[in-house]
Write a protein that holds these residues in place. Structure first.
Motif, PDB file in Angstrom:
ATOM      1  N   VAL A 471       0.845  -1.205   0.000  1.00  0.00           N
ATOM      2  CA  VAL A 471       0.000   0.000   0.000  1.00  0.00           C
ATOM      3  C   VAL A 471       0.872   1.243   0.000  1.00  0.00           C
ATOM      4  CG1 VAL A 471      -1.660   1.322   1.363  1.00  0.00           C
ATOM      5  CG2 VAL A 471      -1.955  -1.148   1.110  1.00  0.00           C
ATOM      6  N   GLY A 476      -1.886   0.322  -5.486  1.00  0.00           N
ATOM      7  CA  GLY A 476      -3.247   0.652  -5.930  1.00  0.00           C
ATOM      8  C   GLY A 476      -3.288   1.653  -7.076  1.00  0.00           C
ATOM      9  N   LYS A 477      -2.198   2.426  -7.286  1.00  0.00           N
ATOM     10  CA  LYS A 477      -2.178   3.451  -8.331  1.00  0.00           C
ATOM     11  C   LYS A 477      -1.383   3.033  -9.565  1.00  0.00           C
ATOM     12  CE  LYS A 477      -2.261   7.021  -4.729  1.00  0.00           C
ATOM     13  NZ  LYS A 477      -1.519   8.160  -4.134  1.00  0.00           N
ATOM     14  N   SER A 504      -6.128  -8.059  -5.674  1.00  0.00           N
ATOM     15  CA  SER A 504      -7.140  -7.595  -4.726  1.00  0.00           C
ATOM     16  C   SER A 504      -6.942  -6.121  -4.372  1.00  0.00           C
ATOM     17  CB  SER A 504      -7.108  -8.450  -3.458  1.00  0.00           C
ATOM     18  OG  SER A 504      -5.914  -8.221  -2.732  1.00  0.00           O
ATOM     19  N   LEU A 505      -5.691  -5.637  -4.494  1.00  0.00           N
ATOM     20  CA  LEU A 505      -5.401  -4.244  -4.188  1.00  0.00           C
ATOM     21  C   LEU A 505      -5.549  -3.331  -5.410  1.00  0.00           C
ATOM     22  CD1 LEU A 505      -2.187  -4.748  -1.986  1.00  0.00           C
ATOM     23  CD2 LEU A 505      -4.480  -4.177  -1.178  1.00  0.00           C
ATOM     24  N   ASN A 506      -5.485  -3.915  -6.606  1.00  0.00           N
ATOM     25  CA  ASN A 506      -5.574  -3.131  -7.835  1.00  0.00           C
ATOM     26  C   ASN A 506      -6.226  -3.986  -8.908  1.00  0.00           C
ATOM     27  OD1 ASN A 506      -5.107  -1.712 -10.255  1.00  0.00           O
ATOM     28  ND2 ASN A 506      -3.229  -0.798  -9.453  1.00  0.00           N
ATOM     29  N   THR A 507      -7.483  -3.711  -9.181  1.00  0.00           N
ATOM     30  CA  THR A 507      -8.237  -4.528 -10.135  1.00  0.00           C
ATOM     31  C   THR A 507      -7.979  -4.148 -11.585  1.00  0.00           C
ATOM     32  OG1 THR A 507     -10.131  -3.016  -9.940  1.00  0.00           O
ATOM     33  CG2 THR A 507     -10.089  -4.947  -8.477  1.00  0.00           C
TER      34      THR A 507
END
Length: 574
Positions: A471, A476-477, A504-507
């Motif tokens: 994170v 995520g970005k 799961s953190l970045n689809t």
């Protein structure tokens, strides 16, 4: 003579039987050999009573073991070890000896006046087991990691330290400057003689017999015993001579061939040495067991203090400082050699030697389990160390992240950094340098962290299997996420689990992962990977091109092409 043959027969039979039991129960083989010796020796069933037999068996095993240790000491690697290994090894050995002398004197052991129990124990506790460490790290595939290389470097320098001690050990009772200088002069004479013969005499001889395996083996044994006898003539020991004999030919062209030929014989005589050592261990009383536990506890604590501290101050990070400390936290088989030379010289009491042997057994078992679970131990310890105020390498980076808005993302994120990622970064630097500003790296190798940071590349120090690390790194970005480390090198995770975790953190990101085994490809796609790299395919394509070039007589051109490409690269991990 017949009694000696019978005694050797018993040694081998019981060593094999208990060795099988140790193998199936995943215990160290050395432990099995010691128990076998104790069982058949004078303090056990009494089937082997002859002190002469025990002494001959022990000395032969010791000579071969030290010869093979010498063969494995690469002086060139020591020269190239680098400051981290040199400072870490120096801190560990000097710190361990100083703490050891003070501690063992404080609990009442002698130093001087004919008794040197405290000195021998501090030397013994400063050395770690090459046999145990290399075996477990090899099985874990960690020999080529940074903590693995630090561990091996410290082990090599420990062996050099033990050689220096063995040089002055015969003169401990009359330790004067003149005596020390005379001992050093004898060692120098022995080393110079061995190196001169190995450089100018042995190579042409071994070149002539290279195709005759039996003569290579016989030549290696002749060399070992010749240098041993020269050492004896110089009032040193045959054991030290065999060690110097191994070191002197460790880098000459036929060293690998000699090692391969002598290995089987070495294993046979090393087995005999440890069985013979087990025969000398009496049935322990309460004081021996108590001293053994004290020695074991001191070894673990002192190793953690003297190994972790210099590595931490050399800015290797908590993980790379803890792992070598855990790896090295046991007593060496070489320590038993040192102890036995002390017993033979009358420098150390039999009770102290027995306690050291029991401590070796205890730590051999505990250390095997600890090294096997070192990653879990390290993860649990790092949190505690941070809570008591120790800073990791991510501290300054975390402060920068808070100032910059915490977790500024990069378009391309490389999770884990090993040789494939190093090659990728070099290729980007060569073909599209502007892309480097869009790349972020996450890894817990301090060399990678410091090198990339020095080159201006965004790097996050941390464990890629940890959610907070991902994170913070901005998973995520990211638009493209690359998992470049093969499963064999990942700790506490594998690529399939990481893909699932990252997805799961970045689809929306494109996830590129790596597979060693073909059956893993489908699993990683099912977990959410968009593309799976199978390195064996690119390797096979390159090898096929090389074969074609060789068939067409163009191998020199192919080599010139690859040499030109290599000369242009600035790899983080060469």
């Amino acid at each position: 003579m017949h009694e000696l043959i019978r005694d050797i027969t018993l040694c081998i039979l019981f060593a094999w039987g208990l060795g099988l039991l140790a193998h199936f129960t995943r215990q160290p083989l050395i432990l099995a050999y010691l128990i076998a010796g104790f069982f058949i020796g004078p303090f056990g069933m009494g089937w082997v009573k002859s002190q002469e037999s025990i002494q001959i068996i022990s000395e032969l095993g010791l000579i071969f073991m030290l010869f093979m240790i010498g063969l494995e000491i690469d002086l060139k690697k020591i020269v190239r070890a680098g400051r981290v290994i040199l400072f870490a090894a120096s801190g560990q050995m000097l710190g361990g000896c100083i703490l050891g002398v003070l501690f063992f004197m404080a609990i009442g052991l002698s130093l001087g006046g004919g008794g040197f129990d405290a000195l021998y124990l501090c030397i013994a506790c400063a050395l770690s087991s090459t046999v145990i460490i290399v075996k477990v790290l090899y099985e874990k595939r960690e020999l080529d990691t940074l903590p693995g290389r630090i561990t091996l470097g410290v082990l090599v320098l420990q062996d050099i330290f033990a050689i220096l001690f063995l040089a002055v050990q015969p003169s401990l009772a009359d330790l004067q400057v003149s005596v020390i200088l005379l001992s050093i002069a004898r060692v120098v004479a022995l080393v110079v003689t061995a190196l001169a013969l190995s450089r100018y005499v042995l190579p042409p001889l071994f070149h002539q017999i290279a195709r005759r395996p039996e003569l290579v083996l016989l030549g290696a044994l002749a060399w070992c015993f010749l240098i041993g006898e020269i050492a004896e003539l110089l009032h040193l020991s045959r054991e030290m001579g065999s060690l110097v004999a191994g070191v002197s030919i460790s880098t000459f062209p036929y060293a690998l061939d000699v090692t391969a030929k002598v290995t089987t014989l070495r294993d046979f005589f090393i087995t005999l040495f440890f069985v013979a050592l087990g025969m000398t261990i009496p049935i322990p009383n309460g004081s021996v067991i108590g001293l053994a536990l004290i020695i074991a506890a001191f070894t673990v604590v002192s190793r953690l203090v003297t190994t972790f501290t210099p590595l931490y101050f050399l800015k290797q990070g908590l993980r790379a400082s803890l792992l070598p400390a855990i790896n090295l936290a046991q007593i060496s088989e070489f320590s038993l050699v040192v102890i036995q030379t002390g017993v033979a010289a009358g420098h150390i009491k039999t009770q102290t030697a027995s306690a050291a042997s029991f401590a070796f057994v205890v730590l051999a078992v505990l250390s095997t389990f600890a090294i096997g679970r070192s990653d879990q131990i390290t993860r649990a310890s790092i949190g505690f160390l941070k809570r008591i105020g120790l800073r990791d390498l991510d501290h300054s980076h975390a402060e920068e992240g808070e100032e910059d808005g915490h977790g500024e993302g990069r378009r391309i994120l490389i999770l884990g950094f090993f040789r494939a990622a190093s090659a990728l970064l070099s290729e980007i630097e060569r073909q599209n340098p502007g892309l480097l500003d869009q790349i972020g790296v996450v890894d817990f190798n301090p060399v990678v962290f410091q090198t990339l940071k020095g080159r201006g590349i965004h790097v996050t120090y941390g464990d890629i299997s940890n959610v907070d690390t991902l994170v913070h790194a901005g998973v995520g970005k990211a638009e493209i996420i690359i998992l470049s480390v093969p499963d064999s090198l990942l700790k506490g995770a594998n690529n399939e689990k990481l893909v699932r975790h990252v997805r799961s953190l970045n689809t929306a990101a494109k996830i590129i992962s790596t597979a060693d085994v073909l059956s893993d490809v489908a699993d990683q796609y099912a977990a959410g990977a968009d593309y799976v790299v199978v390195t064996r395919l690119s390797d096979a394509h390159e090898l096929f091109n090389v074969i074609e070039a060789a068939d067409q007589g163009l191998l020199d051109d192919k080599r010139a092409e690859i040499d030109a490409r290599l000369s242009e690269r600035r790899e983080v991990l060469p």
